[in-house]
Scaffold this motif. Structure first.
Motif, short mmCIF file in Angstrom:
data_model
loop_
_atom_site.label_atom_id
_atom_site.label_comp_id
_atom_site.label_asym_id
_atom_site.label_seq_id
_atom_site.Cartn_x
_atom_site.Cartn_y
_atom_site.Cartn_z
N TYR A 402 -23.40 -27.74 10.11
CA TYR A 402 -24.22 -27.36 8.95
C TYR A 402 -25.36 -28.37 8.80
O TYR A 402 -25.44 -29.09 7.79
CB TYR A 402 -23.37 -27.33 7.68
N PRO A 403 -26.25 -28.47 9.76
CA PRO A 403 -27.29 -29.51 9.71
C PRO A 403 -28.24 -29.33 8.52
O PRO A 403 -28.73 -28.23 8.26
CB PRO A 403 -28.03 -29.31 11.04
N GLY A 404 -28.45 -30.43 7.80
CA GLY A 404 -29.40 -30.41 6.68
C GLY A 404 -29.02 -29.48 5.56
O GLY A 404 -29.90 -29.00 4.84
N GLU A 405 -27.72 -29.22 5.37
CA GLU A 405 -27.29 -28.28 4.34
C GLU A 405 -26.31 -28.97 3.38
O GLU A 405 -25.09 -28.89 3.56
CB GLU A 405 -26.62 -27.06 4.95
N PRO A 406 -26.79 -29.67 2.36
CA PRO A 406 -25.87 -30.23 1.36
C PRO A 406 -25.18 -29.11 0.58
O PRO A 406 -25.84 -28.21 0.06
CB PRO A 406 -26.79 -31.06 0.46
N ARG A 407 -23.87 -29.14 0.54
CA ARG A 407 -23.11 -28.08 -0.13
C ARG A 407 -22.12 -28.69 -1.11
O ARG A 407 -21.58 -29.78 -0.87
CB ARG A 407 -22.36 -27.22 0.91
N ILE A 408 -21.87 -27.98 -2.20
CA ILE A 408 -20.87 -28.42 -3.17
C ILE A 408 -19.95 -27.25 -3.50
O ILE A 408 -20.34 -26.08 -3.45
CB ILE A 408 -21.51 -28.96 -4.46
N ARG A 409 -18.72 -27.60 -3.85
CA ARG A 409 -17.75 -26.57 -4.20
C ARG A 409 -17.95 -26.11 -5.64
O ARG A 409 -18.25 -26.91 -6.53
CB ARG A 409 -16.33 -27.13 -4.05
N VAL A 410 -17.74 -24.80 -5.85
CA VAL A 410 -17.77 -24.21 -7.19
C VAL A 410 -16.45 -23.47 -7.40
O VAL A 410 -15.99 -22.75 -6.51
CB VAL A 410 -18.95 -23.25 -7.37
N ASN A 411 -15.85 -23.66 -8.56
CA ASN A 411 -14.59 -23.01 -8.90
C ASN A 411 -14.86 -21.94 -9.95
O ASN A 411 -15.35 -22.23 -11.04
CB ASN A 411 -13.60 -24.05 -9.44
N LEU A 412 -14.54 -20.68 -9.61
CA LEU A 412 -14.83 -19.55 -10.49
C LEU A 412 -13.73 -19.30 -11.52
O LEU A 412 -13.86 -18.39 -12.34
CB LEU A 412 -15.02 -18.28 -9.66
N SER A 413 -12.66 -20.10 -11.49
CA SER A 413 -11.56 -19.86 -12.42
C SER A 413 -11.75 -20.57 -13.75
O SER A 413 -10.99 -20.33 -14.69
CB SER A 413 -10.23 -20.30 -11.80
N VAL A 414 -12.74 -21.44 -13.85
CA VAL A 414 -12.96 -22.18 -15.09
C VAL A 414 -13.39 -21.23 -16.20
O VAL A 414 -13.92 -20.14 -15.92
CB VAL A 414 -14.01 -23.29 -14.91
N PRO A 415 -13.18 -21.59 -17.46
CA PRO A 415 -13.72 -20.77 -18.55
C PRO A 415 -15.22 -20.58 -18.39
O PRO A 415 -15.94 -21.51 -18.01
CB PRO A 415 -13.37 -21.59 -19.81
N HIS A 416 -15.71 -19.39 -18.66
CA HIS A 416 -17.12 -19.08 -18.43
C HIS A 416 -18.08 -20.03 -19.15
O HIS A 416 -19.09 -20.45 -18.56
CB HIS A 416 -17.39 -17.62 -18.82
N PRO A 417 -17.83 -20.39 -20.42
CA PRO A 417 -18.75 -21.36 -21.06
C PRO A 417 -18.80 -22.70 -20.33
O PRO A 417 -19.86 -23.33 -20.28
CB PRO A 417 -18.19 -21.50 -22.48
N ASP A 418 -17.66 -23.13 -19.78
CA ASP A 418 -17.63 -24.40 -19.04
C ASP A 418 -18.46 -24.31 -17.77
O ASP A 418 -19.15 -25.27 -17.39
CB ASP A 418 -16.20 -24.79 -18.69
N LEU A 419 -18.41 -23.16 -17.10
CA LEU A 419 -19.20 -22.98 -15.89
C LEU A 419 -20.68 -23.07 -16.21
O LEU A 419 -21.44 -23.77 -15.52
CB LEU A 419 -18.86 -21.64 -15.23
N VAL A 420 -21.11 -22.37 -17.25
CA VAL A 420 -22.52 -22.38 -17.62
C VAL A 420 -22.95 -23.79 -18.03
O VAL A 420 -24.02 -24.28 -17.65
CB VAL A 420 -22.78 -21.37 -18.76
N ARG A 421 -22.10 -24.47 -18.80
CA ARG A 421 -22.44 -25.82 -19.28
C ARG A 421 -22.59 -26.80 -18.12
O ARG A 421 -23.53 -27.59 -18.08
CB ARG A 421 -21.36 -26.31 -20.24
N THR A 422 -21.68 -26.75 -17.17
CA THR A 422 -21.76 -27.70 -16.06
C THR A 422 -22.92 -27.37 -15.13
O THR A 422 -23.53 -28.27 -14.55
CB THR A 422 -20.44 -27.73 -15.26
N LEU A 423 -23.26 -26.08 -14.99
CA LEU A 423 -24.44 -25.73 -14.20
C LEU A 423 -25.71 -26.26 -14.88
O LEU A 423 -26.62 -26.77 -14.20
CB LEU A 423 -24.52 -24.22 -14.02
#
Length: 440
Positions: A402-423
């Motif tokens: 994956y050259p030059g591709e910084p990637r991070i994990r995202v967890n879709l099981s979190v409460p939706h407001p928490d996902l939006v807030r952390t994004l």
């Protein structure tokens, strides 16, 4: 006189990098890429496990090291797993273990004795890299979704290929590498949570991969993620390699005389739910009742008294459908609120489970740049990020695949407001750090 300090095996690179990523980061920080299912356990699952505990106490399983009930549980697990996987499974080919992590350790120790090296998917669960260091078991290479391999050596006379269905970090299907495999390990990490058009794609892939054979294959399954019960540490190891199962049983003999009966019972519930979930989505409305009658007959035949009722199965499969809906909505929110921040496309939607590994839109050309950036985000913004380097391999393999591709994990099981807030927090962090970088 004190004993001399032993030379302990070094951590795998994916474990060693964790310390650099979290140095100075508060433990209470928010997180985007949790490694477990935050969707609540089904109430029906909790009620059933309460009944199981009562049955284990009633039958004396909690004050003996092993009873005839353990043998019955294994025999029933073989029947249910064989039905689900589309392959004949005998009782002697089944072993309960303390989660899939213990199963990874048992298999890797056996592979070491067989002079085999592993080819792993990238990304993968860190235990596939950390556990073999104790034996040691060589890692011959890593492969990405299209089957391309970065070879790192190994030097063993045999090759074992690990397939994770679906990939436990990206949630997608990987094409196995085109190598001659002497042994295969299939880790079925997620089965539930997929979107509507591909509900049972993972099971179909597993059946195709097995092609009716187990002699040169091991299969790992765990209810931990799908049923939201990681603390109970339940796992299932299946293999037609009798030497592997014998070695695994010998491995645990000096540590525990028998598996926790609750672990075996939880595995039985999981296998039952997987079979019932298929029937729940059958267009024939009578399919569910017919399937439950078959399952109930298997419990009776193997003299296992804890068969979940049809109403319990309906409640749990309905809960899994709602969980899948939660993941689907989270993916929509991620696509919308992550626009310009993370590269998310529909082909990245997990076919099962809650995890994906999108590319981060940030100018981080090297692995060292990525580690430093993630650590700064953690320190200054109280936000933990889990980049690709945590999930197996090393800097060389990630740069190759994956050259030059910084990637991070995202967890879709979190409460939706928490996902939006952390994004939103991640967006603020990137904007602030980009601004500081531009001034330098």
């Amino acid at each position: 006189m004190a004993l001399p300090a032993p030379a302990l095996p070094a951590d795998a690179p994916c474990v060693a990098v964790y310390r650099d990523l979290r140095d100075g980061v508060a433990r209470s920080s928010s997180q985007i890429g949790y490694g477990y299912n935050l969707y609540p356990i089904a109430p029906a699952t909790a009620r059933h496990l309460q009944q199981v505990l009562k049955a284990c106490l009633r039958d004396g399983r909690m004050h003996e090291y092993g009873t005839v009930h353990d043998e019955r549980d294994r025999a029933l697990a073989a029947t249910l797993a064989g039905q689900y996987l589309g392959v004949t499974v005998d009782e002697d080919q089944v072993m309960f273990c303390a989660g899939a992590s213990e199963g990874i350790g048992l298999v890797s120790r056996y592979l070491t004795a067989c002079d085999a090296s592993m080819v792993l998917p990238a990304p993968c669960y860190f235990a596939f890299e950390q556990t073999p260091r104790r034996h040691p078991l060589a890692i011959a290479g890593h492969y990405r979704g299209d089957g391309a391999v970065h070879w790192s050596g190994g030097g063993a006379s045999r090759t074992a290929v690990v397939e994770i269905l679906p990939n436990g970090v990206t949630g997608t299907s990987f094409r196995p590498p085109s190598v001659q495999a002497d042994f295969r390990l299939l880790d079925l990490v997620f089965q539930a949570g997929g979107h509507d058009t591909e509900r049972h794609l993972v099971a179909d892939h597993a059946r195709t991969a097995l092609a009716g054979r187990l002699t040169d294959t091991a299969v790992l399954m765990t209810p931990s993620k799908d049923l939201s019960v990681p603390g109970l540490r339940a796992g299932l190891l299946i293999s037609g390699d009798t030497a592997l199962i014998g070695a695994a049983r010998d491995d645990v003999f000096d540590r525990t005389a028998s598996a926790n009966p609750m672990a075996g019972q939880l595995v039985l519930l999981y296998l039952t739910v997987l079979l019932m979930a298929e029937a729940a989505h059958d267009p024939d409305p009578r399919a569910f009742t017919r399937r439950h009658a078959w399952v109930r007959a298997q419990y009776k035949r193997h003299q296992v008294a804890t068969c979940p009722t049809e109403s319990t199965c309906r409640a749990i499969t309905g809960h899994l459908d709602r969980m899948a809906g939660h993941f689907t909505e989270a993916f929509r929110l991620l696509t919308h609120h992550g626009a310009g921040l993370l590269q998310v496309s529909d082909d990245m939607r997990p076919i099962a489970g809650y995890s994906l590994l999108p590319r981060l839109n940030a100018d981080l050309p090297t692995a060292d740049d990525l580690v430093a950036w993630v650590n700064t985000v953690g320190r200054r913004f109280d936000l933990k990020l889990n980049p690709s380097l945590l999930f197996g391999g090393d800097r060389a393999s990630w740069n190759s695949l994956y050259p030059g591709e910084p990637r991070i994990r995202v967890n879709l099981s979190v409460p939706h407001p928490d996902l939006v807030r952390t994004l939103d927090l991640l967006r603020t962090a990137r904007r602030e750090l980009d601004r500081v970088g531009a001034k330098r």
